[in-house]
Design an enzyme around this catalytic site. Structure first.
Site, PDB file in Angstrom:
ATOM      1  N   GLU A   1       3.791   1.190  -5.437  1.00  0.00           N
ATOM      2  CA  GLU A   1       4.534   1.930  -4.414  1.00  0.00           C
ATOM      3  C   GLU A   1       5.205   0.875  -3.549  1.00  0.00           C
ATOM      4  OE1 GLU A   1       2.691   4.938  -2.076  1.00  0.00           O
ATOM      5  OE2 GLU A   1       1.748   5.906  -3.804  1.00  0.00           O
TER       6      GLU A   1
ATOM      7  N   GLY B   1       0.838  -1.187   0.000  1.00  0.00           N
ATOM      8  CA  GLY B   1       0.000   0.000   0.000  1.00  0.00           C
ATOM      9  C   GLY B   1       0.874   1.238   0.000  1.00  0.00           C
ATOM     10  N   CYS B   2       0.393   2.306   0.597  1.00  0.00           N
ATOM     11  CA  CYS B   2       1.151   3.556   0.649  1.00  0.00           C
ATOM     12  C   CYS B   2       2.541   3.297   1.220  1.00  0.00           C
ATOM     13  CB  CYS B   2       0.405   4.587   1.496  1.00  0.00           C
ATOM     14  SG  CYS B   2       1.316   6.121   1.710  1.00  0.00           S
ATOM     15  N   PHE B   3       3.565   3.720   0.492  1.00  0.00           N
ATOM     16  CA  PHE B   3       4.925   3.386   0.903  1.00  0.00           C
ATOM     17  C   PHE B   3       5.414   4.141   2.126  1.00  0.00           C
ATOM     18  CE2 PHE B   3       6.463   5.801  -3.197  1.00  0.00           C
ATOM     19  CZ  PHE B   3       6.010   7.021  -2.715  1.00  0.00           C
ATOM     20  N   TRP B   4       4.759   5.234   2.498  1.00  0.00           N
ATOM     21  CA  TRP B   4       5.198   5.983   3.680  1.00  0.00           C
ATOM     22  C   TRP B   4       5.166   5.113   4.929  1.00  0.00           C
ATOM     23  CZ3 TRP B   4       1.407  10.638   2.863  1.00  0.00           C
ATOM     24  CH2 TRP B   4       1.825  11.411   1.777  1.00  0.00           C
TER      25      TRP B   4
END
Length: 157
Positions: free
Chosen positions: A53, A9-12
């Site tokens: 991502e 999912g969101c790489f952050w």
């Protein structure tokens, strides 16, 4: 040192979570296994490049094994959902394990098989060799360290 690229999912959030694990030496966020060279975040978000991502991880195998690292990865994703994690939707948010060393494939497939026993639905997490990884723009690197109140679909507490 060993390397692996994980898409969750969101790489952050994936980067922040992984960077806190003992034995992780380096993390970088970027775009993995797509068709466009050196894409921008905006282009990846259009869904036309095929990139996920992802988080590049360099780790010390004498401190943490690939199996242990994958167990931690399974804990932060829903591997049964395609192209969605948390509130994020799109092909760039699919889950994947992209390996750099063919010798890791056995460990990865065994880990995925073990994890499958925890679900009634099939795991859709991709397992593929890493074809390409383009580092994301600087403002994405260590994003949640720089912006601790930033959005994250992973519970980091």
């Amino acid at each position: 040192m060993k390397e692996i690229v994980l898409a969750g999912g969101c790489f952050w959030g994936v980067e922040e979570y992984m960077s806190r694990i003992k034995g992780i030496v380096e993390t970088k966020v970027g775009y993995a296994n797509g068709i466009k060279e050196n894409p921008s975040y905006k282009v990846v978000c259009s869904g036309t490049t095929g990139h996920a991502e992802a988080c590049y991880i360099k780790y010390d195998e004498s401190i943490i094994s690939l199996e242990e690292l994958l167990n931690k990865f399974w804990n932060i994703i829903d591997p049964t959902v395609l192209n969605k994690q948390g509130n994020d939707r799109g092909t760039q948010y699919r889950t994947g394990i992209f390996y750099l060393n063919e010798k890791d494939l056995n460990i990865i497939t065994e880990s995925k098989s073990r994890e499958q026993k925890n679900y009634k639905k099939a795991i859709v997490t991709e397992v593929e060799p890493l074809k390409c990884f383009y580092e994301a723009e600087e403002y994405h690197q260590k994003y949640l360290k720089k912006n601790p109140e930033g959005y994250c679909h992973i519970h980091l507490d």
